[in-house]
Design a protein around this motif. Structure first.
Motif, mmCIF file in Angstrom:
data_model
loop_
_atom_site.group_PDB
_atom_site.id
_atom_site.type_symbol
_atom_site.label_atom_id
_atom_site.label_comp_id
_atom_site.label_asym_id
_atom_site.label_seq_id
_atom_site.Cartn_x
_atom_site.Cartn_y
_atom_site.Cartn_z
ATOM 1 N N VAL A 1 0.831 -1.198 0.000
ATOM 2 C CA VAL A 1 0.000 0.000 0.000
ATOM 3 C C VAL A 1 0.865 1.247 0.000
ATOM 4 N N ASN A 2 1.861 1.271 0.876
ATOM 5 C CA ASN A 2 2.723 2.435 0.978
ATOM 6 C C ASN A 2 4.014 2.056 1.672
ATOM 7 N N CYS A 3 5.054 2.800 1.384
ATOM 8 C CA CYS A 3 6.360 2.592 2.027
ATOM 9 C C CYS A 3 6.994 3.959 2.228
ATOM 10 N N VAL A 4 7.157 4.368 3.490
ATOM 11 C CA VAL A 4 7.584 5.729 3.804
ATOM 12 C C VAL A 4 8.699 5.682 4.851
ATOM 13 N N THR A 5 9.613 6.623 4.754
ATOM 14 C CA THR A 5 10.679 6.789 5.737
ATOM 15 C C THR A 5 10.399 8.042 6.561
ATOM 16 N N TYR A 6 10.582 7.937 7.874
ATOM 17 C CA TYR A 6 10.362 9.067 8.788
ATOM 18 C C TYR A 6 11.638 9.321 9.582
ATOM 19 N N GLY B 1 15.300 7.639 12.834
ATOM 20 C CA GLY B 1 14.135 7.416 11.994
ATOM 21 C C GLY B 1 13.746 5.952 11.898
ATOM 22 N N PHE B 2 12.733 5.717 11.081
ATOM 23 C CA PHE B 2 12.247 4.358 10.858
ATOM 24 C C PHE B 2 11.500 4.301 9.533
ATOM 25 N N VAL B 3 11.264 3.090 9.081
ATOM 26 C CA VAL B 3 10.548 2.840 7.831
ATOM 27 C C VAL B 3 9.195 2.232 8.164
ATOM 28 N N TRP B 4 8.161 2.720 7.503
ATOM 29 C CA TRP B 4 6.799 2.192 7.686
ATOM 30 C C TRP B 4 6.353 1.588 6.360
ATOM 31 N N LEU B 5 6.194 0.275 6.365
ATOM 32 C CA LEU B 5 5.741 -0.455 5.181
ATOM 33 C C LEU B 5 4.328 -0.963 5.427
#
Length: 375
Positions: A47-52, A77-81
């Protein structure tokens, strides 16, 4: 191309640089709502892959593996998949990249799991049952009132993987709310875990409020003038739907309590304070469901009592009319035996007299039963 092949593109494990095209699509389409039954518009379960970083969404590397490597190298930071109903082949590459435990991966693919929170090394695996109220014009014995789905999370020190099953429970709006609150998102993956748990439990309260309206409607109809004519299947259906809601809410109590009280390495103590609020809301939802269950039992018993009273009323009426009809039946039976020597057979006023006696007897019985409330 197969779904597994699509995910290999996304993770970059199947082919070098495979994530670049999909990651660019993800940045061009930051808001994705999967409340409909279709698969991800990205062409796979992703659905989505974002880095924060520092609570702010940043454009990370085009390749997921590179993004994870960069986050781990910088230590920030972290990655949200986000995934939606992945197959076994699709999630295998993700499991290899993030070193996910095979048992948790198997639960993720099979779904239909009991709400729980488990620890596998430095990774936290959580399962939440999502619920949704199904709108309906009229409650029937086959109406669907509660629809359930699942959200599963893998939470590590520098990543969050959300796996959603079901048509509802899109996390797109929740992601936007978190991005609008960098002070909360800067606390890391545990903040995402809390936000999803809080979102799921708030949905429990919303659904219980909607279910209460249905129960109030059934209760009003049961105690109405024609309550005995109500289809009991509607009450049983409400109990079945309430049981579905109970299976989603009640087992989550202990895992949330543990997150709120027991120290967990990846959960900041400040986040644990927020989990206490989630636990309080969950307790409220559990108490409402227990009260609804007791109320439905009382409504069902009251309805059965009404049916019994109505049946007794009908039996009294039938018995009273049978007694009234028994008088002319007895007289006609006596004079229908065709004996030669019977009184009043040849008397001119015999027939009118017999009819008058039968009518008088029936009238006396009718007035007696009417006075006693049997008719």
């Amino acid at each position: 191309m197969s779904m597994a092949g699509n995910l290999r593109k996304v993770t970059g494990l199947g082919r070098v640089g495979g994530l670049r095209g999909v990651a660019r699509l993800g940045r061009r389409r930051p808001r994705v709502d999967l409340s409909h039954p279709a698969r991800s518009p990205l062409g796979s379960s992703v659905v989505n892959c974002v880095t924060y970083q520092d609570g702010v969404r940043v454009p990370g590397p085009a390749d997921l593996a590179d993004a994870v490597r960069l986050v781990r190298k910088s230590g920030e930071g972290f990655v949200w998949l986000g995934l939606h109903e992945p197959t076994e082949g699709e999630i295998a590459d993700v499991a290899e990249l993030f070193d996910l435990h095979p048992l948790a991966v198997e639960d993720t693919v099979e779904a239909h799991q009991r709400p729980k929170v488990e620890r596998y090394g430095d990774t936290l695996f959580a399962v939440f049952k999502t619920v949704c109220y199904v709108e309906h014009e009229q409650l029937t014995a086959t109406s669907e009132v509660v629809d359930t789905g699942e959200i599963m999370l893998f939470v590590g020190e520098d990543f969050v993987i959300t796996v959603r099953h079901g048509r509802h429970g899109s996390l797109g709006p929740l992601r936007e709310e978190l991005e609008a609150n960098p002070q909360q998102l800067v606390k890391g993956p545990a903040a995402v875990l809390h936000a999803i748990a809080d979102h799921v439990v708030d949905d429990y309260l919303s659904v219980t409020d909607a279910v209460q309206a249905d129960i109030d409607q059934v209760e009003t109809e049961v105690f109405s003038e024609n309550g005995a004519c109500l289809d009991p299947g509607r009450i049983y259906q409400m109990k079945r739907e309430l049981l579905e809601l109970k299976r989603a809410v009640v087992p989550l109590g202990r895992p949330v309590e543990e997150l709120a009280t027991r120290p967990v390495r990846i959960v900041d103590p400040e986040i644990q304070t927020y989990f206490r609020d989630v636990s309080d809301h969950l307790i409220r939802a559990k108490e409402q469901i227990a009260a609804f269950d007791e109320l439905l039992n009382s409504i069902l018993q009251a309805h059965l009592a009404q049916v019994t009273v109505a049946q007794n009323e009908d039996m009294r009426k039938i018995t009273a009319w049978a007694a009234v009809i028994a008088v002319p039946t007895m007289v006609c039976g006596v004079y229908g035996m065709n004996f030669q020597n019977m009184p009043e057979l040849h008397w001119r006023f015999g027939y009118p007299l017999v009819m008058a006696v039968m009518a008088a007897g029936c009238l006396v019985l009718y007035r007696g039963f009417r006075r006693n409330g049997w008719l």
